[in-house]
Enzyme design. Structure first.
Site, PDB file in Angstrom:
ATOM      1  N   TYR A 108      -6.400  -4.519  -9.672  1.00 38.28           N
ATOM      2  CA  TYR A 108      -5.437  -4.001  -8.468  1.00 38.28           C
ATOM      3  C   TYR A 108      -6.442  -2.944  -7.719  1.00 38.28           C
ATOM      4  O   TYR A 108      -7.675  -2.993  -7.852  1.00 38.28           O
ATOM      5  CB  TYR A 108      -4.377  -3.256  -9.183  1.00 38.28           C
ATOM      6  CG  TYR A 108      -3.236  -2.643  -8.551  1.00 38.28           C
ATOM      7  CD1 TYR A 108      -2.595  -3.688  -7.476  1.00 38.28           C
ATOM      8  CD2 TYR A 108      -2.695  -1.412  -8.318  1.00 38.28           C
ATOM      9  CE1 TYR A 108      -1.460  -3.236  -6.483  1.00 38.28           C
ATOM     10  CE2 TYR A 108      -1.625  -1.017  -7.382  1.00 38.28           C
ATOM     11  CZ  TYR A 108      -1.097  -1.889  -6.486  1.00 38.28           C
ATOM     12  OH  TYR A 108      -0.325  -1.671  -5.687  1.00 38.28           O
ATOM     13  N   LYS A 181      -0.334  -8.010  -7.160  1.00 39.99           N
ATOM     14  CA  LYS A 181       0.980  -7.520  -7.319  1.00 39.99           C
ATOM     15  C   LYS A 181       1.747  -8.295  -8.434  1.00 39.99           C
ATOM     16  O   LYS A 181       2.460  -7.415  -9.097  1.00 39.99           O
ATOM     17  CB  LYS A 181       1.803  -7.579  -6.021  1.00 39.99           C
ATOM     18  CG  LYS A 181       1.081  -6.972  -4.903  1.00 39.99           C
ATOM     19  CD  LYS A 181       1.621  -5.501  -4.782  1.00 39.99           C
ATOM     20  CE  LYS A 181       0.733  -4.474  -3.817  1.00 39.99           C
ATOM     21  NZ  LYS A 181       1.197  -2.995  -3.892  1.00 39.99           N
ATOM     22  N   GLU A 252       4.325  -8.030   1.689  1.00 34.03           N
ATOM     23  CA  GLU A 252       3.199  -7.335   1.305  1.00 34.03           C
ATOM     24  C   GLU A 252       2.064  -7.296   2.471  1.00 34.03           C
ATOM     25  O   GLU A 252       1.714  -8.318   2.858  1.00 34.03           O
ATOM     26  CB  GLU A 252       2.317  -7.637  -0.155  1.00 34.03           C
ATOM     27  CG  GLU A 252       1.448  -6.676  -0.519  1.00 34.03           C
ATOM     28  CD  GLU A 252       2.257  -5.227  -0.890  1.00 34.03           C
ATOM     29  OE1 GLU A 252       3.062  -5.258  -1.719  1.00 34.03           O
ATOM     30  OE2 GLU A 252       1.371  -4.277  -0.785  1.00 34.03           O
ATOM     31  N   ASP A 276       5.187  -1.916   1.262  1.00 35.17           N
ATOM     32  CA  ASP A 276       4.549  -0.951   1.777  1.00 35.17           C
ATOM     33  C   ASP A 276       5.454   0.131   2.602  1.00 35.17           C
ATOM     34  O   ASP A 276       5.294   1.286   2.478  1.00 35.17           O
ATOM     35  CB  ASP A 276       3.597  -1.388   2.756  1.00 35.17           C
ATOM     36  CG  ASP A 276       2.501  -2.380   2.031  1.00 35.17           C
ATOM     37  OD1 ASP A 276       1.707  -2.002   1.510  1.00 35.17           O
ATOM     38  OD2 ASP A 276       2.816  -3.580   2.457  1.00 35.17           O
ATOM     39  N   ALA A 309       0.958   7.245  10.817  1.00 33.18           N
ATOM     40  CA  ALA A 309       2.330   7.220  10.999  1.00 33.18           C
ATOM     41  C   ALA A 309       2.611   5.677  11.203  1.00 33.18           C
ATOM     42  O   ALA A 309       3.205   5.169  12.132  1.00 33.18           O
ATOM     43  CB  ALA A 309       3.021   7.787  12.042  1.00 33.18           C
ATOM     44  N   GLY A 310       2.100   4.781  10.243  1.00 35.44           N
ATOM     45  CA  GLY A 310       2.178   3.200  10.281  1.00 35.44           C
ATOM     46  C   GLY A 310       3.218   2.658   9.264  1.00 35.44           C
ATOM     47  O   GLY A 310       4.359   3.459   9.276  1.00 35.44           O
TER      48      GLY A 310
HETATM   49  N1  LIG Z   1      -0.389   4.641  -2.294  1.00 37.71           N
HETATM   50  C1  LIG Z   1       0.297   3.688  -2.018  1.00 37.71           C
HETATM   51  O1  LIG Z   1       1.237   3.025  -2.689  1.00 37.71           O
HETATM   52  C2  LIG Z   1       0.038   2.870  -0.535  1.00 37.71           C
HETATM   53  C3  LIG Z   1      -1.125   3.181   0.161  1.00 37.71           C
HETATM   54  N2  LIG Z   1      -1.302   2.458   1.547  1.00 37.71           N
HETATM   55  C4  LIG Z   1      -2.349   2.929   1.987  1.00 37.71           C
HETATM   56  O2  LIG Z   1      -1.987   3.359   3.260  1.00 37.71           O
HETATM   57  C5  LIG Z   1      -2.963   2.968   4.313  1.00 37.71           C
HETATM   58  C6  LIG Z   1      -2.197   2.535   5.536  1.00 37.71           C
HETATM   59  O3  LIG Z   1      -1.413   1.481   5.186  1.00 37.71           O
HETATM   60  P1  LIG Z   1      -0.458   0.887   6.253  1.00 37.71           P
HETATM   61  O4  LIG Z   1       0.761   1.998   6.647  1.00 37.71           O
HETATM   62  O5  LIG Z   1      -0.061  -0.516   5.727  1.00 37.71           O
HETATM   63  O6  LIG Z   1      -1.169   0.621   7.674  1.00 37.71           O
HETATM   64  P2  LIG Z   1      -0.797   0.565   8.829  1.00 37.71           P
HETATM   65  O7  LIG Z   1      -1.909  -0.076   9.795  1.00 37.71           O
HETATM   66  O8  LIG Z   1       0.553   0.098   9.128  1.00 37.71           O
HETATM   67  O9  LIG Z   1      -0.834   2.229   9.316  1.00 37.71           O
HETATM   68  C7  LIG Z   1      -2.109   2.849   9.547  1.00 37.71           C
HETATM   69  C8  LIG Z   1      -1.710   4.162  10.567  1.00 37.71           C
HETATM   70  O10 LIG Z   1      -2.757   4.711  10.905  1.00 37.71           O
HETATM   71  C9  LIG Z   1      -2.913   5.172  12.150  1.00 37.71           C
HETATM   72  N3  LIG Z   1      -4.223   5.446  12.427  1.00 37.71           N
HETATM   73  C10 LIG Z   1      -5.448   4.768  12.533  1.00 37.71           C
HETATM   74  N4  LIG Z   1      -6.202   5.624  12.845  1.00 37.71           N
HETATM   75  C11 LIG Z   1      -5.969   6.931  12.791  1.00 37.71           C
HETATM   76  C12 LIG Z   1      -6.627   8.269  13.151  1.00 37.71           C
HETATM   77  N5  LIG Z   1      -7.750   8.086  13.432  1.00 37.71           N
HETATM   78  N6  LIG Z   1      -5.687   9.071  13.010  1.00 37.71           N
HETATM   79  C13 LIG Z   1      -4.428   9.208  12.864  1.00 37.71           C
HETATM   80  N7  LIG Z   1      -3.883   8.023  12.402  1.00 37.71           N
HETATM   81  C14 LIG Z   1      -4.659   6.950  12.437  1.00 37.71           C
HETATM   82  C15 LIG Z   1      -2.447   3.674  12.932  1.00 37.71           C
HETATM   83  O11 LIG Z   1      -2.385   3.940  14.286  1.00 37.71           O
HETATM   84  C16 LIG Z   1      -1.190   3.452  12.060  1.00 37.71           C
HETATM   85  O12 LIG Z   1      -0.229   3.962  12.532  1.00 37.71           O
HETATM   86  C17 LIG Z   1      -3.806   2.057   3.533  1.00 37.71           C
HETATM   87  O13 LIG Z   1      -4.896   2.430   3.426  1.00 37.71           O
HETATM   88  C18 LIG Z   1      -3.125   1.610   2.646  1.00 37.71           C
HETATM   89  O14 LIG Z   1      -3.749   1.438   1.309  1.00 37.71           O
HETATM   90  C19 LIG Z   1      -0.158   1.707   1.904  1.00 37.71           C
HETATM   91  C20 LIG Z   1       0.923   1.406   1.000  1.00 37.71           C
HETATM   92  C21 LIG Z   1       0.948   1.904  -0.169  1.00 37.71           C
HETATM   93  C1  LIG Z   2      -0.591  -0.119  -2.735  1.00 37.50           C
HETATM   94  C2  LIG Z   2      -0.545  -0.746  -1.382  1.00 37.50           C
HETATM   95  O1  LIG Z   2       0.425  -1.486  -1.427  1.00 37.50           O
HETATM   96  C3  LIG Z   2      -1.388  -0.869  -0.086  1.00 37.50           C
HETATM   97  O2  LIG Z   2      -2.236   0.120  -0.552  1.00 37.50           O
HETATM   98  O3  LIG Z   2      -1.138  -1.535   0.607  1.00 37.50           O
HETATM   99 MG   LIG Z   3       0.313  -2.878   0.151  1.00 35.46          MG
END
Ligand SMILES: NC(=O)C1=CN([C@@H]2O[C@H](COP(=O)(O)OP(=O)(O)OC[C@H]3O[C@@H](n4cnc5c(N)ncnc54)[C@H](O)[C@@H]3O)[C@@H](O)[C@H]2O)C=CC1
Ligand SMILES: CC(=O)C(=O)O
Ligand SMILES: [Mg+2]
Length: 567
Positions: A108, A181, A252, A276, A309-310
């Protein structure tokens, strides 16, 4: 009938095998390798196809663990485990379960990120179902080729690979996140591997490195969007729900727009959830509840900055709002506590924001007196200076964006800054826990997305909570399957957050904000119970659990070789 069928008889699994000889060894769920007894070898026609000495599973584990440890690096360990899974799946899951904390970072995040990026290079054998937008008419036959009994499929995990972790568009290689996953589902919640299906929707890729790589294994075409994409997704939903009426569809790593659009389109029609958006929200809310308790400042008085904020960031904000409302706050008042940033800086009037970000937009009047940067944006540093946040969430995949100046600025205005760099893999983390503790004089309450070692700061050992949706989705899937829920409701997501939060009972200095990953099975069982009970309360459970503890426990598969019947 299939040549291999896994059936539950009472409280044991029985594997009925109609095949003989090499076919038995070629199927990872029926191949026990050297652990086949002489009687089983004779009945299955594999005498002479294996070295003569019969091994116990314990001895097999000893051998494979030593082989695993002998691999030169993490990616090699990933590939080793992957080939082992393709050879003997029961042994693979047993090894993984016995070393879950050690091996989770391999199967993972973070290693899986590297494996996905290099998928077309190390690829050796297919796993999962590949559905190409080039040939939508093959969808049903491709899914059916997996030869699973329709009513026995509990889960379908699907990606279109547009937003894999924080590493973006990965084309067909994204299939590995669905396999990863599902491996967590099995190791954490005992979902039997024969009851789950990993799927990639190959709709092309905008990743130019992949399009220009002659070894790339996916559809060599720019990502298809618009009506053709929507029709393909819809065809997928209709086909899956028809073929596997009991399955929950888990989405996912879709791109932010499609992730939200698909969830809104199907959440009230079928049993589905977006990991997510909803899984992440549940685990992060659990971590925040635990941090808030420790900080002494009630949730209603926190000021929250969401950097990124994605998909994940807005999912977290929405569930936090729900939590605040359940504590008696007015929804509009709750929204006012959030400041979200995207790639164009602070979400505000006058810039283009996505539909799902709109509730978190700030008005121009609120920003009077703030200074725009040279590119006309309000950057994180400005926002932190003006808002004086008490909680800083990182879901931006912008490595190092929580820098020393920003963190010190935040810490100057609050006693216990809650800082969560949640981006994966590790290389995308907004900050390193050791730096956060150094810059805040050990006061930061931290959770990260990928695993980090404990940090000793001025004699206190700080366990770093891993706020990863892996603490939620396995239990959620198990709970849904156990009670045959017809929908995944907000109440079920909130119940999973509360269940995780309840498992943290230490307020000792440096204690983790969340249960550690070595408690994954117990956490998943509790989440499953909470989810099944919430489904019952909300009227979406298809069957009532008379004794939730026993019912959930019985559903959790432990990787032992099953009894075999040669039929
Ligand atoms: N810890 C966990 O369980 C999880 C962590 N994540 C992590 O969160 C991160 C984002 O994932 P998602 O939300 O799926 O992606 P996403 O692409 O939907 O969201 C990312 C956001 O960051 C914004 N962004 C990009 N550059 C930026 C900057 N310079 N300043 C401010 N905002 C900026 C984008 O506009 C977008 O809104 C990834 O690294 C992912 O691995 C996601 C899901 C679960
Ligand atoms: C953990 C997860 O789902 C992600 O980073 O996208
Ligand atoms: Mg994910």
């Amino acid at each position: 009938m299939s040549n291999f069928s896994y059936v539950r008889e009472g409280d044991e699994y029985v594997l009925k095998i109609a095949s003989r000889g090499r076919e038995v060894l070629a199927n990872p769920l029926s191949n026990f390798g050297t652990a086949f007894s002489h009687e089983q070898r004779a009945a299955l026609g594999v005498n002479g196809l294996l070295p003569p000495n019969v091994m116990t599973m314990a001895l097999q584990l000893k051998r494979v663990y030593a082989q695993y440890q002998g691999q030169p690096d993490d990616l090699a360990k990933y590939v080793y485990l992957n080939t082992m899974q393709d050879r003997n799946e029961t042994l693979f899951f047993r090894l993984l379960s016995e070393h879950i904390e050690e091996m989770l970072p391999i199967v993972y995040t973070p290693t899986i990120g590297r494996a996905i990026e290099t998928y077309s290079q190390w690829y050796h054998r297919p796993r999962g179902v590949f559905l190409s937008i080039e040939r939508p008419e093959e969808m049903e036959s491709s899914l059916s080729a997996m030869d699973l009994a329709p009513e026995d499929v509990d889960l379908v995990v699907v990606t279109d690979s547009e937003g894999i972790l924080g590493i973006g568009d990965q084309g067909v290689g994204g299939v590995a996140i669905t396999v990863g996953k599902l491996n967590v589902y099995t190791a954490a919640a005992g979902i039997h591997p024969s009851r789950a299906l990993p799927v990639v929707l190959d709709v092309g890729t905008d990743n130019l490195d992949l399009l220009n790589d002659e070894t790339y294994l996916g559809y060599r075409h720019a990502r298809v969007r618009g009506q053709r994409y929507d029709d393909f997704v819809d065809r997928f939903v209709q086909t899956v729900t028809r073929l596997y009426p009991n399955a929950m569809i888990h989405w996912e790593d879709f791109g932010a727009d499609n992730a939200h659009k698909i969830l809104q389109r199907y959440r009230d029609e079928i049993c589905t959830f977006n990991d997510d958006i909803q899984g992440t929200a549940a685990v992060v809310v659990a971590a925040i509840l635990s941090a808030v308790r420790r900080s002494g400042l009630p949730l209603s008085q926190q000021r929250i900055v969401v950097h990124g904020a994605g998909t994940a960031g807005v999912g977290i904000a929405e569930l936090l709002v729900e939590q605040m409302v359940s504590q008696g706050m007015d929804p509009a008042e709750a929204h006012q506590l959030f400041w979200g940033l995207g790639s164009r800086g602070l979400l505000r009037e006058g810039i283009k924001v996505r539909d799902f970000q709109e509730p978190f937009m700030r008005s121009s009047e609120e920003l009077a007196g703030w200074t725009l940067d040279v590119e006309g944006r309000y950057e994180l540093a400005d926002v932190v200076r003006n808002v004086k946040p008490t909680i800083l969430i990182g879901t931006s995949a912008q490595a190092g964006s929580f820098n020393e100046k920003i963190v010190r600025d935040m810490a100057a205005h609050c006693e216990r800054p809650i800082i969560m760099p949640l981006s994966n893999p590790t290389s995308k983390s907004e900050a390193l826990p050791a730096d956060l503790l150094a810059w805040t004089d050990g006061k930061a309450l931290i959770a990260t997305g990928s695993p980090f070692e404990p940090v000793v700061h001025q004699g206190v050992r700080h366990e770093i909570a891993q706020a990863n949706n892996a603490l939620v989705f396995p239990g959620l899937g198990l709970g849904v399957a156990a009670c045959r829920a017809s929908r995944v409701t907000d109440g079920m997501i909130a119940a999973s957050a509360t269940a995780v939060a309840k498992m943290v009972n230490s307020n000792a200095p440096g204690a983790s904000l969340l249960p550690s990953m070595d408690k994954l099975r117990a956490v998943s069982a509790r989440v499953a119970m909470a989810v099944a009970i919430a489904a019952q309360i909300e009227g979406v459970a298809g069957r009532k659990l008379d004794n939730p503890v026993q019912d959930i426990h019985e559903q959790m598969w432990t990787p032992d070789y099953p009894r075999i019947e040669a039929v």
